[in-house]
Structures are given as C-alpha cells and as structure tokens.
Design a protein around this motif. Structure first.
Motif, short mmCIF file in Angstrom:
data_model
loop_
_atom_site.label_atom_id
_atom_site.label_comp_id
_atom_site.label_asym_id
_atom_site.label_seq_id
_atom_site.Cartn_x
_atom_site.Cartn_y
_atom_site.Cartn_z
N VAL A 139 -82.97 54.13 47.20
CA VAL A 139 -84.34 53.83 47.60
C VAL A 139 -85.20 55.05 47.26
O VAL A 139 -84.82 56.19 47.58
N SER A 140 -86.32 54.83 46.59
CA SER A 140 -87.21 55.95 46.25
C SER A 140 -88.66 55.52 46.40
O SER A 140 -88.98 54.32 46.35
N ALA A 141 -89.53 56.52 46.60
CA ALA A 141 -90.96 56.25 46.77
C ALA A 141 -91.76 57.39 46.19
O ALA A 141 -91.30 58.55 46.15
N ASN A 142 -92.96 57.08 45.73
CA ASN A 142 -93.90 58.07 45.19
C ASN A 142 -95.25 57.91 45.89
O ASN A 142 -95.75 56.78 46.02
N TYR A 143 -95.80 59.02 46.29
CA TYR A 143 -97.09 58.99 46.97
C TYR A 143 -98.04 59.96 46.26
O TYR A 143 -97.77 61.15 46.16
N LEU A 164 -89.81 61.08 46.89
CA LEU A 164 -88.59 61.27 47.67
C LEU A 164 -87.69 60.07 47.47
O LEU A 164 -88.13 58.98 47.08
N GLY A 165 -86.40 60.29 47.73
CA GLY A 165 -85.44 59.22 47.55
C GLY A 165 -84.16 59.49 48.28
O GLY A 165 -83.87 60.63 48.68
N SER A 196 -76.97 61.04 49.81
CA SER A 196 -77.87 62.03 49.21
C SER A 196 -79.31 61.73 49.56
O SER A 196 -79.68 60.58 49.85
N ILE A 197 -80.11 62.79 49.52
CA ILE A 197 -81.54 62.67 49.71
C ILE A 197 -82.23 63.74 48.89
O ILE A 197 -81.71 64.85 48.76
N PHE A 198 -83.37 63.42 48.28
CA PHE A 198 -84.11 64.42 47.52
C PHE A 198 -85.60 64.30 47.82
O PHE A 198 -86.10 63.24 48.23
N ILE A 199 -86.31 65.39 47.60
CA ILE A 199 -87.76 65.41 47.71
C ILE A 199 -88.30 66.28 46.58
O ILE A 199 -87.70 67.30 46.23
#
Length: 663
Positions: free
Chosen positions: A340-344, A354-355, A402-405
C-alpha cells in the motif's frame, strides 16, 4: 586495447569544445528527444528526468535496444556505466550481473524488477538461476539505479536496481534464425477497447543447438560439449479504469555443457520456470492525494541434474565409482505480497510519499536427486529424490514487514532535496534501517550536480542460511544482513550536440558474507565450507559516459569505468564500451564493443574487447530486415568463475538474421 578506448573517449570529449554552444532551449539529440526517454520513475517512484532523479540513473529505450541488436537484459548491461554481465557455471550455466565492482555467481547484489515487481528469488536472492536470458523483445524502456536503492526497495537493492518496463500499444512480429541452428519468434499484440480499457499480450519462444567446445571440468575430465538453450515467455497486461492486471510466465532449459562446473553430455540439464500474477488498484482521491494497493503472487521452480562424480575417477586412494554419480536440486518456492502506498502533494514544491508492505516467502518443496547413497556412495540403481533431513535445504519460510517514507522538497528553482528512510523487519534474521539523502543543484536546464548519501542492505539468502548435505557449502543460520554505505557525487551536462556524465562514488561494506573454513556437523558429511562475515571492505571508483552527434547521420557513445588501486573488487580496474551509430538512407548501422582490462582473478587472461554489429534495412514502412553478428571477430575470451582459475569459455561468433513486422 585500453589505450584505444582511452584515445577514442578523450577525442570525443574534446570534440564537444567545437560543438555548438550550450542552448537551454535546444531539443535533445541522439534519440534523447524520444518522449519516453524524458522521464524515469525508478529513482523516486515519481516522474523525474535524468537530471532531477535523486540517484545516478541510466535510461535505455526500445529504439536504442533495437539499434544495437540486443535481445537479452544480460547482454545489454555490458553497455551500462558501472555494470557488466559475465558467463559462469558455479550454479549451472548462467550470467552473473556485476555492479560497481562486485561480481558474484548469484547476482544477489542487484534488484531486478519487471513493471515494478521483484524477480529475485528466495533461495539465491538473485536472478542468475531462475531468470536466465531475460528477453528484451517486449521492453519499452529499462530504468537503472546505479548504486543503493534500499531506501525504497529493501533487500537486494544493494548496488543497483533494474526496472524493466514492458511495451504497450504495439502490434509486432519478429522472426529470426541463427548460425547455431536455432531461431526465435515473438509477437506483441494490443487491443484498446476504449480510453479506459486496454489489453497487451506478448509471446516469445527461442531455441538453438549451441556452440561446440572442448573443455576440462572441475574433475579433470576433458571432452567436447555444447551449450544448447531454449525458452518460452508469456506476458499479459490488462488495464480497466483504476485497475490493472499483469500475468507473466517464463521457462528456460539448458542442456549439456557444465552444471555445477562438471561436464555431462546427455545428463546435464537445467530447467527453471517462474510465473506471477499482480493486481494493482490506483486512484486519485483529490488533486493532492493519490494511493495504490498492489497484491502479487509468484511461483518458482528449479530442476537441475549434473554429473556430480564421473566414473573411474579416483575419489580416495584405490577407490572410484563404476557408475556415474548423477544428482541435483529440486526446488519450489513462492512469494505473496500486499503493498500500500500514497503520495501527498503538500504544495507545488513539496511532496510526501509513504508506503508499507507485508510479504510471505517460502520454500514449498526441497529435494536432492541422487543415484548413489550420500554416505556410502553405493549405487541405488535409479534416480532417488531425498526429502526432509536428507535434502540439501529445508522448507523454510520468512515474513517481511516494511515501511518507507520519502520527502521531496524544492528549496528553490535550482536546489532540490530528497530524503527518505525505510524499515524492514525479517522474521528469520532481524531488521534493517536504510536512509537516503540526495541534494540536487540544477543551475541550468540539462545541467545537474548530485550529492547523494545512502545505505542499503542484502538479506542473507536461504542458500547461505540453511544449505546442508552439500559438497559446495554449509549454511550458517546466524548470519546478519550485509550492509553498504555509499557516498557519491555526479555531474550531468548536455550541450546542443553532446552529453556528458561523470559519477564518483565510495562504498563501505559491513557484514560481507563469504565462504570460509569447514565446519564439522552431522548435516555436513562432505566437509563443505561454511559462511563467515567480514567488515572493513571498501571500493571507490568513477563512472563516465559521453555521447556526441557528429552529423545528422553519425552518433557515438563511449563509457569508461575505473576503480582505485585500493578498491576491494574482484573484477578488472578498467572497463569501457563504445557504440557507433550510423544512418544511411533506409539502412541503419550500429557497431558496439565492450572492453575489459586484465582481471587478476582470471589467470592467463589478457585485456580484451568483444565487438558486435547490427544492420537494419527498412524494406517497407512496416517491415525491417535485421542482420546481427555477435562477437564479430570471433574473440576467444574467458569470464570469471570461482571453481575455474582460468575462467569459463564463452560463445564465439554468432550470426542472426531477423525480420520484423509492425501492423
């Protein structure tokens, strides 16, 4: 040969002084005017140019691949700064991908993606075994990060990331035959049902009978053999509104030659396959916010048979086998993942991404095929498959969270800052945190300075962790992830008729996994070496690329890679490539050559170059005749393989004739 490459490179560089002055409004040249070459997404997951991407990147288009006559990813990498591809037989006949001086048989230091989805397998961590001879016939473009990419992609994005973007909206058929009594056929089909619904299909099949060699294997057996290969590829892309479905199937079979560095005509076989299904849902919620959900699953198989011990070879004093000892691995694995990822878009100059991902990967079937008892070497009369504790590995699994920003901020029109960090947690060995900071200064359009600091990691693969009952290695389950810290500075500039790029980098490695001494263990009956980890390894080098348009018909590109004398590398210190492209009426000529300096890890191997030529003749508006000659001068050269200090022999001259139909 090195002097020739150096001379050509600096003549071209000097020629730019006499080219037209830099014009900020000039369009790109030498195929850079193609629209699809103007953007690249692999570096930030957003559309960048090569000047604004927060990494050292290379972009190769379908047109450039066709002009060079290259049909596999592995061959193409010899013309990418900092990369190479070389033949090896350590785990069966395959190509090892080399990135920034690191060359390993499994290519586990480079992450390879197709349309953003991981191809690297669980057991080896690389692509050398399952993904041999990756076709370029359905490629739209290939985006490459030269350097760390773990801040976005996690493990194996250690020294490079390769993203293969497949072709859409094209109908094409390619038929070919070659001098190895082989041929190939591929077809691309497209059907657009509406602006919001599109279907692309790709099918590819190839086969050849191989080249003849007289070689000596690790057992001292000398005989003639061939290296026949055949394969099949299928790919489907379906898009409907916010949904997309990708399905892929690939199969390869290689016979004879050497498997596990041993000869075995009519015995040796390598069979691999991989299939995957990916569903993607992406939506723009507002003008500032979008998100995507990706669910994927893939299945992998590896079947290998080899002559492990030839008959009548003295194993111990006065003892040899009367029957050939045949054996090899049977391995099935799979991976399921949800991302799952999103862009703002905070404002015009500030974007936040982030994802998060959850992945389950496991070996579903592991067996060792043998014709002899492993303990007594008694002949069993047939091929027997050993599973459970007697197999070469176990049905292990791992869960990865995992998680990224990532934050991208335009400080002003000339300064752009990208910062990011990713956290990965593995159920079997621990966790890894990897940041990236990239500051870009673009004083003029098509002129960029990049200052990059990043770390990356490589998770220990299942071979290194759990192998047993194996003559080659014995796993060590307490291994930690390999780590690299990279600092690099890059300068890219484009004039009206030329383009120049130079990147200087420094790598510092920790926890490097290497084979060491023998460990006495009940599951190590052959006294195989196990693994240790070392620190304080480093490498520094420079990558350069220069391209110039000398006339409307003639374009030349030169690459050069160099490492410092103190660099901990296992390839040559100097390497390069030269591409000469000429158009005469309806005929296109491309001469491409790559150079390798002397490699101290291959005895009796001098510096050499391999030259190829590709001629494309436009017959009609939709038909093209193509003549390709690989290894034009029939150069006899060897490439690195750990079991062979003298290296492994490569194919000589191969002639191919093809016809392309667009409709």
């Amino acid at each position: 040969m090195k002097n020739v490459f150096f001379t050509v490179f600096f003549i071209l560089l000097s020629a730019s002084i006499y080219a037209e002055d830099f014009d900020e409004n000039a369009v790109d040249i030498f195929s850079l005017s193609l629209q699809d070459l103007q953007t690249i997404t692999v570096a930030s997951l957003h559309k960048d140019t090569i000047y604004t991407a927060p990494a050292s990147v290379t972009l190769i288009t379908r047109q450039q691949i066709k002009q060079m006559g290259i049909t596999s990813l592995q061959s193409l990498l010899n013309f990418v700064p900092g990369f190479q591809s070389t033949r090896d037989t350590e785990q069966g006949l395959a190509n090892r991908i080399v990135a920034r001086g690191r060359s390993t048989a499994l290519s586990e230091s480079v992450l390879v993606l197709i349309d953003g989805q991981r191809l690297n397998d669980l057991y080896t961590g690389g692509i050398s075994i399952l993904n041999r001879m990756l076709t370029t016939n359905n490629v739209e473009k290939i985006e490459i990060i030269r350097g760390p990419g773990s801040a976005l992609y996690g493990s194996n994005a250690f020294l490079g990331v390769i993203n293969i973007i497949t072709q859409s909206h094209l109908n094409e058929v390619i038929l070919s035959g070659n001098s190895l009594n082989g041929g190939s056929a591929s077809v691309l089909l497209n059907k657009s049902f509406s602006k919001q619904q599109n279907l692309d299909l790709f099918f590819n099949i190839f086969k050849d009978k191989g080249e003849s060699y007289k070689i000596t294997d690790v057992h001292g057996v000398t005989e003639r053999t061939k290296d026949p290969a055949k394969g099949l590829d299928g790919y489907l892309k379906y898009q409907y509104k916010n949904w997309s479905l990708n399905a892929r199937y690939m199969r390869r079979q290689l016979d004879d030659f050497m498997v596990f560095s041993a000869l075995g005509n009519d015995i040796n076989k390598e069979k691999t396959s991989q299939w995957s299904v990916i569903i993607d849902y992406s939506k723009q919620l507002t003008t500032k916010l979008d998100y995507s959900v990706v669910i994927s699953h893939n299945e992998n198989t590896w079947r290998s048979l080899a002559t492990l011990i030839p008959p009548n070879i003295e194993i111990s004093p006065n003892f040899s086998l009367t029957e050939r000892f045949v054996g090899g691995p049977l391995l099935d694995s799979n991976r399921s993942e949800i991302k799952v990822s999103a862009n703002y878009q905070i404002n015009q100059s500030h974007q936040l991404s982030l994802g998060s991902a959850y992945q389950i990967a496991k070996l579903t079937d592991v067996a060792t095929a043998v014709t002899h008892d492993l303990a007594t070497l008694e002949y069993l009369g047939q091929l027997v498959y050993l599973r459970g504790d007697a197999a070469f590995n176990d049905k292990k699994s791992r869960i990865i969270k995992s998680i990224f920003i990532q934050d991208q901020y335009a400080i002003n029109k000339q300064l752009h800052l990208t910062t990011g960090i990713r956290y990965d947690k593995y159920s079997d060995f621990g966790q890894s945190v990897n940041p990236r900071i990239a500051l870009l200064w673009t004083p003029k359009r098509k002129n960029s300075f990049k200052f990059i600091y990043a770390t990356a990691f490589r998770a220990p693969n299942f071979l290194e962790l759990y192998d047993r009952n194996n003559v080659a290695d014995f796993g060590y389950p307490n291994l930690k992830a390999e780590k690299v810290t990279t600092t690099e500075i890059a300068w890219l500039t484009t004039g009206n008729k030329w383009n120049f790029e130079i990147t200087a980098f420094a790598n510092n490695f920790k926890n490097v996994i290497e084979l060491a001494g023998v460990v006495e263990h009940i599951n190590n009956p052959f006294g195989a070496p196990s693994f240790i980890q070392k620190n304080n390894q480093q490498s520094q080098g420079i990558e350069t690329a220069y391209q110039i348009k000398l006339s409307d018909a003639l374009q030349i590109k030169a690459l050069w890679n160099w490492f410092t004398p103190k660099a901990d590398i296992n390839i040559e210190r100097n390497s390069g490539a030269l591409v000469i492209d000429y158009q005469w009426q309806n005929t296109h000529f491309n001469l491409n050559s790559y150079y390798r300096g002397k490699n101290k890890h291959i005895i009796n191997q001098s510096a050499y170059s391999v030259t190829n030529i590709n001629i494309r003749q436009q017959l009609m508006h939709n038909k093209t005749l193509v003549l390709t000659i690989n290894n034009l001068f029939d150069k006899n050269f060897m490439t690195q393989s750990k079991p062979f200090p003298q290296g492994v022999v490569n194919r000589g001259r191969v002639i191919k004739l093809a016809i392309e139909f667009d409709f």
